[in-house]
Design a protein around this motif. Sequence first.
Motif, short mmCIF file in Angstrom:
data_model
loop_
_atom_site.label_atom_id
_atom_site.label_comp_id
_atom_site.label_asym_id
_atom_site.label_seq_id
_atom_site.Cartn_x
_atom_site.Cartn_y
_atom_site.Cartn_z
N LEU A 182 24.83 -20.27 12.94
CA LEU A 182 23.75 -20.49 13.90
C LEU A 182 23.47 -19.18 14.61
O LEU A 182 24.39 -18.52 15.08
N ARG A 183 22.21 -18.81 14.69
CA ARG A 183 21.83 -17.60 15.44
C ARG A 183 21.13 -18.04 16.72
O ARG A 183 20.21 -18.86 16.71
N VAL A 184 21.58 -17.47 17.85
CA VAL A 184 21.13 -17.88 19.18
C VAL A 184 20.72 -16.65 19.97
O VAL A 184 21.36 -15.59 19.89
N PHE A 185 19.66 -16.79 20.77
CA PHE A 185 19.15 -15.70 21.60
C PHE A 185 19.66 -15.81 23.03
O PHE A 185 19.65 -16.89 23.63
N VAL A 186 20.04 -14.67 23.61
CA VAL A 186 20.14 -14.52 25.05
C VAL A 186 18.80 -13.94 25.50
O VAL A 186 18.48 -12.79 25.20
N PHE A 187 17.99 -14.74 26.17
CA PHE A 187 16.64 -14.33 26.54
C PHE A 187 16.69 -13.22 27.58
O PHE A 187 17.48 -13.24 28.51
N THR A 188 15.78 -12.25 27.39
CA THR A 188 15.64 -11.17 28.36
C THR A 188 14.40 -11.37 29.21
O THR A 188 14.37 -10.95 30.37
N ALA A 189 13.36 -12.02 28.68
CA ALA A 189 12.21 -12.41 29.49
C ALA A 189 12.58 -13.67 30.24
O ALA A 189 12.77 -14.73 29.64
N CYS A 190 12.70 -13.57 31.55
CA CYS A 190 13.23 -14.67 32.34
C CYS A 190 12.17 -15.48 33.08
O CYS A 190 12.50 -16.41 33.81
N GLY A 191 10.91 -15.13 32.91
CA GLY A 191 9.86 -15.80 33.65
C GLY A 191 9.40 -14.96 34.82
O GLY A 191 10.05 -14.00 35.23
N ALA A 237 17.12 -10.36 23.47
CA ALA A 237 16.08 -10.98 22.65
C ALA A 237 14.94 -11.45 23.53
O ALA A 237 15.18 -12.07 24.57
N ILE A 238 13.73 -11.17 23.13
CA ILE A 238 12.51 -11.66 23.78
C ILE A 238 12.35 -11.05 25.16
O ILE A 238 13.10 -11.38 26.08
N GLY A 239 11.37 -10.15 25.30
CA GLY A 239 11.09 -9.63 26.63
C GLY A 239 10.74 -8.17 26.68
O GLY A 239 10.99 -7.51 27.69
N PHE A 240 10.11 -7.65 25.62
CA PHE A 240 9.79 -6.22 25.59
C PHE A 240 8.31 -5.94 25.30
O PHE A 240 7.95 -4.80 25.06
N THR A 241 7.46 -6.98 25.32
CA THR A 241 6.05 -6.80 24.97
C THR A 241 5.18 -6.85 26.23
O THR A 241 5.04 -7.91 26.85
N PRO A 242 4.59 -5.74 26.63
CA PRO A 242 3.75 -5.74 27.84
C PRO A 242 2.59 -6.73 27.73
O PRO A 242 1.91 -6.81 26.71
N GLY A 243 2.40 -7.51 28.78
CA GLY A 243 1.25 -8.39 28.88
C GLY A 243 1.35 -9.67 28.07
O GLY A 243 0.41 -10.46 28.06
N ALA A 245 2.43 -13.47 27.18
CA ALA A 245 2.70 -14.64 28.01
C ALA A 245 4.10 -15.20 27.80
O ALA A 245 4.65 -15.86 28.69
N TRP A 246 4.69 -14.94 26.62
CA TRP A 246 6.00 -15.52 26.30
C TRP A 246 7.11 -14.48 26.31
O TRP A 246 8.20 -14.73 26.82
N LYS A 247 6.84 -13.32 25.75
CA LYS A 247 7.87 -12.29 25.66
C LYS A 247 7.50 -11.05 26.48
O LYS A 247 7.73 -9.93 26.08
N GLY A 248 6.97 -11.31 27.68
CA GLY A 248 6.42 -10.24 28.49
C GLY A 248 7.47 -9.30 29.07
O GLY A 248 8.48 -9.73 29.63
N TRP A 249 7.20 -8.02 28.95
CA TRP A 249 8.05 -7.00 29.54
C TRP A 249 8.10 -7.16 31.06
O TRP A 249 9.13 -6.91 31.69
N GLU A 250 7.01 -7.61 31.65
CA GLU A 250 6.95 -7.77 33.10
C GLU A 250 7.92 -8.84 33.61
O GLU A 250 8.22 -8.90 34.80
N GLU A 251 8.42 -9.69 32.71
CA GLU A 251 9.37 -10.75 33.08
C GLU A 251 10.81 -10.36 32.78
O GLU A 251 11.71 -11.18 32.90
N ASN A 252 11.00 -9.11 32.42
CA ASN A 252 12.32 -8.59 32.07
C ASN A 252 12.97 -7.97 33.31
O ASN A 252 12.36 -7.10 33.95
N PRO A 253 14.17 -8.39 33.71
CA PRO A 253 14.76 -7.84 34.93
C PRO A 253 15.08 -6.35 34.85
O PRO A 253 15.34 -5.72 35.88
N TYR A 254 15.03 -5.76 33.65
CA TYR A 254 15.23 -4.32 33.51
C TYR A 254 13.95 -3.54 33.80
O TYR A 254 13.99 -2.32 33.91
N TRP A 306 8.47 -6.34 16.30
CA TRP A 306 7.59 -7.44 16.69
C TRP A 306 7.51 -7.58 18.20
O TRP A 306 6.46 -7.93 18.75
N ASP A 307 8.60 -7.32 18.89
CA ASP A 307 8.66 -7.49 20.33
C ASP A 307 8.60 -6.14 21.02
O ASP A 307 9.62 -5.51 21.29
N GLY A 308 7.39 -5.64 21.25
CA GLY A 308 7.21 -4.41 21.99
C GLY A 308 6.90 -3.19 21.16
O GLY A 308 6.67 -2.12 21.71
#
Length: 566
Positions: A182-191, A237-243, A245-254, A306-308
Amino acid sequence: MSGVTTRRLHCTGPRSAAAAMLAAALALGCARAPVRPGADAAGGREAAVNGVVELRLAVPAGAPVRAEVLAPSGARIHVPAFPVPGGWAARFRPREPGRHRWVARSGEGAAAAEVARGEVMAEDRGLAGQVIVSGGTLRTEDGRPFRPLGENRFNVYDPTWSDGLSPADYVARMAADGMNALRVFVFTACGRAGTMPNPGCLEPVLGAFDEAAAARYDAIFAAAEAHGVKVVLSVFAIGFTPGDAWKGWEENPYSAARGGPAAGNTDFFLDPRAREAARARLRYVLARWGASPALLAIDLLNEPEWDGAIPEDHWIPWAEDLARTWRAEDPYGHPVTAGPVGLHWNVEEDERAWWASAACDIVQWHRYGPDVHDVHDLAEALVETTRDTARYGKPVLIGEFGWGGDAKPEHDHTHVGIWAATFAGAGVLSHSAPPFTEDSDEPMTPARARHFRTLAAFLRRAEARGPLAPAPEPAVRRAPGLRALALGGERAAAVWLLAPRPGYGGRVKGARLTLAGIAPGRWRVTWVEDVSGEVIAVEERDASGPLPLDVPPFARHVAALVERIE
């Protein structure tokens, strides 16, 4: 931690006067130690070999805490602790039977002071260990071959994406369907700031790890340990694409937008402050889940193309650096990988520098797109790319593939993908998700899952007499366009056939194969309908060289098991 029993370990206070004063000042309690299923107390023994033991330490937050564990053989490991409500926890896994003595210390270097000590008696109850890389392949610690076959069910902690099932129930279902990975993501885009974070958001604020989210991952690992499923954990995983809605860099705590050190998404990979913060997350993951025998591999990054659109010359040095940290601090030697899309989609260069690097233990790539919607094109792409990337002498993992247009109820795209990849020598994880994006998303329905169950049962029988490895393709006669793939070993072989593209779906009759690499002797050939697993023909043949095989009539695809008669 979900699903644990609690037993008190034998422990004493610190021995030095200075440490005793520190313990008194900290109101130290020698805490109870939750022990995962399979490591509960029995007959005075506190744990099982390959069971995860958790030490709870009532030390206030502040200086870091580490535990040193001395095994009966004299082997010594050091494990970092992680903060939990009311103190700290340290997890370790006994790898041999007998008395294990541990000491916990708080502080750095020479200033570290002992805060607790104790012992654990471990007995061998036959629990499976972790998966290791050996000779360019994946094997269990007891030497059995391990072929990853399962799902990229990346947010299995979210029941709304997982058929309403809890992580424990979903993992149990996977195991019942013959899946082992099973492959699982630790999300980086947190909302967005101020909103409820994604349930997979481990680090909603830079450097602060959410206990509720961590408990969801705990539940996944506990279920995986209970059911013999191994987990590829993708840490960023998920959170390096500026703008987006789902994988937005702006929602990344880094990101600077969330108070982090990186102004832009590429700065995450270049900025020294962001690098150290990423290292801190990796160390937390190691402390919390590194002891688990269910951890198949640490996956540093998901699909940077794909992500960013992260350039390869940015993310590869970053991944090499973090891999060095993991390897230096992981006492169990879990393999390291990263999950780029693959050679068919790059930004500036390609992934070959990463795959060739000593930092990469498992070559991983993904495969989607309209050019592989046809099953013959899919088989060709998976087989040829597997053979191409096997040149690095490392295990190959197809970490994702899928198509939302997979015809129902046949799911022939899924079927051809997992059989072709397996016979090419790769581990393979099929992407599963609700149907949001047709290019990739396909739920894991019972009709789709049966293909995994049948392949897993076929492989169990095929490798009952020893491991099999990719073998030369059998020569085909009387069926132009028929593709034959083979796995071979000393006492058994397996063959899988894909019918020609013209007339695909109709009956193929009169085909003949010649299977090379067969030792002289008598062999039993069992032909299997590879969707249902039903045996359709059995014959015995004598071999004194390449073995000719008459293929029974079939549609689409068929498999054969060739076993030496002792």
